[in-house]
Scaffold this active site. Structure first.
Site, PDB file in Angstrom:
ATOM      1  CG  ASN A   7      -1.659   1.244   1.545  1.00  0.00           C
ATOM      2  OD1 ASN A   7      -1.540   2.132   0.557  1.00  0.00           O
ATOM      3  ND2 ASN A   7      -2.591   1.211   2.345  1.00  0.00           N
ATOM      4  NE  ARG A  85      -6.183   2.001   0.152  1.00  0.00           N
ATOM      5  CZ  ARG A  85      -6.082   2.913   1.061  1.00  0.00           C
ATOM      6  NH1 ARG A  85      -5.012   3.379   1.463  1.00  0.00           N
ATOM      7  NH2 ARG A  85      -7.072   3.671   1.048  1.00  0.00           N
ATOM      8  CG  HIS A 174     -12.519   4.213   3.495  1.00  0.00           C
ATOM      9  ND1 HIS A 174     -12.833   5.352   3.975  1.00  0.00           N
ATOM     10  CD2 HIS A 174     -11.018   4.475   3.757  1.00  0.00           C
ATOM     11  CE1 HIS A 174     -12.061   6.359   4.621  1.00  0.00           C
ATOM     12  NE2 HIS A 174     -10.735   5.726   4.288  1.00  0.00           N
ATOM     13  NE  ARG A 235      -8.528  13.259   2.776  1.00  0.00           N
ATOM     14  CZ  ARG A 235      -8.577  11.843   3.103  1.00  0.00           C
ATOM     15  NH1 ARG A 235      -9.603  11.338   3.165  1.00  0.00           N
ATOM     16  NH2 ARG A 235      -7.423  11.153   2.805  1.00  0.00           N
ATOM     17  CD  GLU A 379      -8.710  -0.668   4.784  1.00  0.00           C
ATOM     18  OE1 GLU A 379      -9.047  -0.130   3.634  1.00  0.00           O
ATOM     19  OE2 GLU A 379      -8.226  -0.341   5.945  1.00  0.00           O
TER      20      GLU A 379
END
Ligand code: ADP
Length: 397
Positions: A7, A85, A174, A235, A379
């Site tokens: 990732n 990923r 996600h 964010r 994940e």
């Protein structure tokens, strides 16, 4: 099958080797602060931690150091494939795919949609192909799970040509986490696989919710980019889009500078003025820090409103699933959200909420429907399993 999961972010590369039959993690780690004198490689192997300084290392140097590490522990030769990923798959990918030259070219076409993430993902893919020329490489896309959304959920009410000519639409992110925890929740709660309605809340540094009907995403809070939706660590989530032009004019700043502030200096950090980290803010709020308390209050309020709105595409709610660093660990956030959603029939079980978290997951509300549960996300395991399935012969997952 042993799969290397990679990732790659702009200044970091996370890695893990997983055995896909039992789901065991053989090694995991992160190369971080890449490109700086403080770059380092940290890892965890059989319960022990290791670290190595890699001053000035870029992604290529860091991934070579990962290969050295795997060789030193006899893990490099036992690999069957590499799972990557990939953040933005646009509308091209509704599942995981082997990264052939043709598929890599399609990922490159998605760079304008994911300019902050896809270039680093592609760097990781290119280096891994060089380092492991004999292994098959598989791309697992954050956006893929949400490709089942209907047009009413993915189209923005803007000029239609923005969509038809320029691919402007909701993609959602996600997806790997929403897919993993929804599958787990359906099994753990023994829900009817052909008739269930879940809302999954992935609350980490980035945060998003998904409405999942019978295992398929039907709506989600993130949009064209991961900036839309919930309040996140740095964010803003959804705001009046006119604020961008207004603040550019007011500050005499470029649109890029304003977007940078919305991505990196807003959210929990922006409101609190203290930190993007929920644990730090909870400690500060307990110590009387008013803006830390306000940041948590806004975070939970926006989250609760978003969850309530996602009941509309589902038509009903069987379970609310919390995951990610905040969702798995913050009993405080879970309790506040469940309290605000009491009108849906959710009711906190304080003792279960305090007990169930990252270690084991489990029910945090009373046993009546709908239930709220914690499901720790994984994940890496889903990426490894998708890669293993493709290596074993599936064309796509
Ligand atoms: P990422 O999205 O980068 O993978 P994580 O899923 O690890 O991040 O989530 C990070 C967030 O989880 C941070 O805000 C962190 O403070 C929060 N978190 C981790 N542990 C706790 C805890 N015990 N209590 C509250 N928040 C926590």
């Amino acid at each position: 099958m042993n799969i290397l999961v990679l990732n790659c972010g702009s200044s970091s590369a996370k890695f893990a080797v997983l055995e896909t039959t039992h789901g065991g993690e053989l090694i995991s780690g992160i190369a971080q602060r890449l490109g700086s004198p403080e770059a380092s490689l940290d890892w965890k192997l059989s319960g022990t931690k290791g670290t190595r300084a890699l001053p000035g290392a870029d992604h290529a140097v860091a991934l070579r150091a990962v290969v050295d590490l795997l060789r030193a522990h006899g893990l490099a030769d036992a690999l069957s494939g590499v799972g990557h990923r990939v953040v933005h798959g646009g509308a091209r990918f509704s599942g995981s795919r082997e990264l052939t030259a043709e598929v890599i070219a399609m990922v490159e076409e998605c760079v304008p949609l994911g300019p902050l993430h896809n270039p680093a993902n592609l760097t990781g893919i290119a280096i891994a192909r060089e380092l492991f020329p004999d292994l098959r490489q598989v791309g697992v896309f954050d956006t893929a799970f949400h490709q089942t959304m209907p047009p009413r959920a993915f189209l923005y009410p803007v000029p239609y040509a923005w969509y038809s000519d320029h691919q402007v639409r909701r993609y959602g992110f996600h997806g790997t986490s929403h897919r993993f925890v929804s599958q787990q929740a359906i099994a753990q709660l023994a829900l009817d696989p052909a008739d269930n309605a879940l809302i999954t809340a992935h609350l980490g540094n980035g945060c998003s919710c998904a409405a999942v009907r019978n295992g398929q995403s039907v709506d989600t809070t993130m949009g064209l980019t991961p900036l839309e939706g919930l309040v996140m660590g740095t964010r803003s989530g959804s705001i009046d889009p006119a604020i961008i032009g207004h603040m550019a004019k007011t500050l005499g700043a470029s649109e890029a500078a304003i977007l940078d502030a919305l991505n990196k200096k807003s959210g929990l950090l922006g409101v609190s003025g203290l930190s993007n980290d929920m644990r730090t803010l909870e400690e500060a709020a307990r110590g009387g820090h008013a803006r830390a308390a306000l940041a948590i209050e806004i975070f939970c309020f926006v989250l609760s409103k978003s969850i309530a709105s996602l009941v509309v595409p589902l038509g009903r709610l069987d379970a609310l699933v919390f995951t990610g660093g905040i969702g798995e660990n913050s009993a405080n956030v879970r309790a506040r959200v469940i309290d605000q959603l009491g009108f849906l029939g959710l009711s906190i079980d304080p003792e279960a909420n305090a007990r169930h978290g990252r270690e084991e997951g489990g029910r945090v509300s009373r046993e009546t429907r709908p239930q709220a549960v914690v499901v720790p996300t994984n994940e890496e395991l889903l990426i490894a399993r998708d890669a293993a399935a493709i290596v074993a012969g599936s064309a796509a997952v």
